[in-house]
Scaffold this active site. Structure first.
Site, short mmCIF file in Angstrom:
data_model
loop_
_atom_site.label_atom_id
_atom_site.label_comp_id
_atom_site.label_asym_id
_atom_site.label_seq_id
_atom_site.Cartn_x
_atom_site.Cartn_y
_atom_site.Cartn_z
N TYR A 252 103.32 -8.55 28.18
CA TYR A 252 103.80 -9.92 28.26
C TYR A 252 102.71 -10.97 28.07
O TYR A 252 103.00 -12.14 27.90
CB TYR A 252 104.53 -10.18 29.59
CG TYR A 252 106.02 -10.01 29.44
CD1 TYR A 252 106.76 -10.90 28.66
CD2 TYR A 252 106.69 -8.96 30.05
CE1 TYR A 252 108.11 -10.75 28.50
CE2 TYR A 252 108.05 -8.79 29.89
CZ TYR A 252 108.75 -9.70 29.12
OH TYR A 252 110.09 -9.55 28.96
N ASP B 256 112.30 23.31 43.56
CA ASP B 256 113.56 23.99 43.37
C ASP B 256 113.35 25.26 42.54
O ASP B 256 112.45 25.31 41.70
CB ASP B 256 114.54 23.09 42.60
CG ASP B 256 115.09 21.96 43.45
OD1 ASP B 256 114.91 22.03 44.69
OD2 ASP B 256 115.68 21.03 42.89
#
EC number: 5.6.2.2
Lengths: 431, 431
Positions: free
Chosen positions: B174, B312
């Site tokens: 920006y 997991d």
């Protein structure tokens, strides 16, 4: 440092982007102009202090459902401590046992949570549930499964509250996959149970995962540990998933600064903005999660501080403010515990784009979806009730322009903390 | 509490799910069996201590690129302090000025970052860049834009390092939207610049947004504030986006527990697992972000502690471990600073599903995408180099079953912290 003119001579295609020298100069002048407007910190602080005190008076008149004379009987849930939840559950089960012994079988009276049973209450500025309920009979093929799941959830919650531990919805689901089948089923019934017992979901010790952070002039006790948020470096303190472990909030801040995104949070934390202007800075890093909403609400209630919102100037930023303020529709039964009604919209407001001379190239055109969301929001009670908010949104939709908080970086990396926010505070420029 | 038999009588469709009484009993027995296997904490701690010390010796032999005799000249970046970065930039610009004054125009030699220039080095167990580079000439239509952007980024980074402040990539974009046009362009060139200067992106003071949290037996100084992670309640301390603000790490932990998800993190934090088994618990809440990877690496280097991974049991969990260990491909030039090679895979491993009697209904069938990812990973050097890891993944692909860490909740909410992990530590069950 780039010799842009030379580039233009050699490459005509790119001259539009490269001939920025003039624009950059203008931008620097604009930034300097705003910087010059700034008065001393003492003057700004005096201005904020006055506001902070006014806010304290107004807050006396926080009204509850009971204070209103509504045409509908309405239902809201409250925060209960674990022993009250345990008691409520045991009471339910006892009445079920009696009903079974009397030969009547059993069931649960479950408040309806669908949109037809929802009501926006302007006086409270939030959505609540009307009193429609359905009876969930065990001895009925269509409701036996739901009744069984409800009972199982009651048992699991009883266990959580007795052990005083917290789990996520996902953990709850995995304790009995065979019965629940899908997480959606245990989640739905969990919400039913919290309506039935008349308490918040966090009272059931089932918590959302946290993603918010907080930094600034705030001290609190979390599970026995004293947390001083002025000493949390630049990363801040992670907001705990279980608000009931938070106690004894203390603060010498003048306001709470609620920030949409973590980039702005980071800037303010690194610049230790809260040392210059005593405040607490909080962000959920985008879409507000339950833990952050509960934490904000708790700060507001315990510390009696005004809340200033800093979000992107687009319909999504406004949507985020609306979730903090009026709640989301699918948790309307819990709105009084999750919402912080009187948040002031500090910025970045559509009118700021011209007022603060945000350069054209840092504004973005609104997409079709943005336009639709913006237009839909113009119809919402939440926006319509405040003339100033309505005007701002109208301006956004008219100009079809949006801008991120980061757009302020076009004036320099620290423009947000050194000019924009101090100037906003000085002029009490919020609505 | 649910009268399941009655339900079955009345509703035949649902009997499969409701006749769980027998299964639940078996499950409780299994859980009790594992609980009985547990020895006293003193015995478990002694076992872990031995491992922790062995790990300390092994770590002496950390090798760098320079130690190896590679057929290719390879490039890696290092952490530089801000004044060195400033110096490097000034040196670049000075040589450019000379080149221009000599009438030769200017350009930059930019290392190639494409996959053809990447190399997996088994001795280091990570991906590095080979020495291919291209010269980016200013006086050339095809590269003038990139050269201009490179110069502008150098200027902005120089400013950041001089001011000693940190910004995100978005902020950087920006500051000059007209020139950069899209964030992708400034991001790419920023990576080029870090390769060119031979330093990490965080040395340039451009940081990623943080999402990780840490809790446990760790004390460090963050931007002057002393952070004691045993006193961070249940929410933990947010990992700072800028690792160079972190100093003076101290710990009496025996190991670091790296957790994939925040639900497991929450369980362990609430149960204060680190008080029973001295450790530091860290999570990035899913996909590892740069800030968390840097923090883990720093802990590993400064504290010389072994790292145990709890993810997991699915290809995605393994992928997450691989990012921590070998790095992601698009940041291979920075791999030595971001990777923590020797992480032990504690669980949940495919062989754990049977070993710990995870109930059938808590295991999930692998999707086609899972199967594809799993099979692809079997071909990767990262997996192939370790026989035990390969076997586990092979088992996963063969059984076509996956399971989340939360599946352990089927034995009780606190099974993870009270039985599974202590038992793993007792038996030193990691690979």
């Amino acid at each position: 440092m780039v010799d842009k003119r030379k580039a233009v001579v050699e490459d005509d295609d790119d001259d539009e982007e490269l001939r920025t020298g003039q624009g950059a100069k203008k931008q620097a002048q604009a930034a300097l102009g705003f910087r010059k407007k700034l008065k001393s910190d003492a003057v700004i602080l005096a201005s904020v202090k006055k506001f902070s005190e006014t806010a304290k008076d107004v807050r006396q008149e926080t009204r509850t459902l009971a204070d209103l004379n509504l045409p509908h009987a309405c239902k809201e849930v409250v925060d209960l401590n674990t022993s009250s939840v345990v008691l409520e559950i045991e009471r339910s089960i006892l009445s079920i046992a009696k009903s079974i012994l009397a030969g009547n079988g059993f069931g649960y009276s479950v408040p309806a949570r669908s949109s037809v049973n929802q009501l926006y209450v302007p006086e409270l500025d939030r959505i609540v549930l009307k009193d429609k309920a359905s009876f969930r009979q065990f001895a009925n093929i269509s409701s036996v499964r739901k009744t069984a799941i409800t009972t199982r959830i009651l048992q699991l919650v009883h266990q959580l509250c007795t052990k005083q531990i917290h789990v996520t919805k996902r953990d709850l689901f995995y304790t009995d996959v065979k019965l629940f089948q899908e997480q959606g089923q245990s989640d739905t019934i969990l919400d039913d149970v919290s309506c039935m017992l008349g308490c918040t979901r966090s009272s059931l010790n089932v918590v959302a995962s946290e993603k918010g952070v907080v930094v600034g002039r705030l001290v609190f006790i979390e599970d026995g540990d004293r947390i001083d948020c002025t000493k949390m470096g630049v990363g801040g303190k992670a907001i705990p998933p279980n608000i009931d472990k938070v106690q004894g909030m203390e603060s010498d801040a003048l306001f709470i600064l609620l920030v949409e995104k973590d980039a702005a949070f980071m800037r303010l934390a690194e610049d230790r903005f809260y040392n210059r202007f005593p405040c607490v800075i909080i962000t959920a890093k985008g879409q507000p999660d339950v833990a952050t909403r509960l934490f904000l609400k708790r700060m507001k209630t315990d510390l009696k501080l005004p809340v200033l919102g800093l979000v992107d100037s687009d319909p999504y930023g406004l949507k985020i403010l609306s979730v903090y303020m009026s709640g989301s529709k699918n948790m309307s039964y819990d709105s009084s515990n999750l919402t912080t009604p009187d948040i002031k919209w500090l910025g970045v407001r559509p009118s700021d784009l011209d007022k603060y001379k945000i350069p054209e190239q840092c504004r973005l055109p609104m997409t079709d979806q943005d336009m639709k969301t913006g237009k839909d929001m113009l119809e919402e009670d939440f926006i319509k009730k405040d003339k100033n908010w309505y005007k701002e949104l109208e301006l956004m939709v008219k100009t079809k322009e949006k801008a991120e908080i980061q757009a302020l970086s076009s004036f320099g990396f620290q423009y947000l903390s050194e000019v924009y926010l101090p100037l906003k505070l000085q002029e009490r420029d919020w609505i």
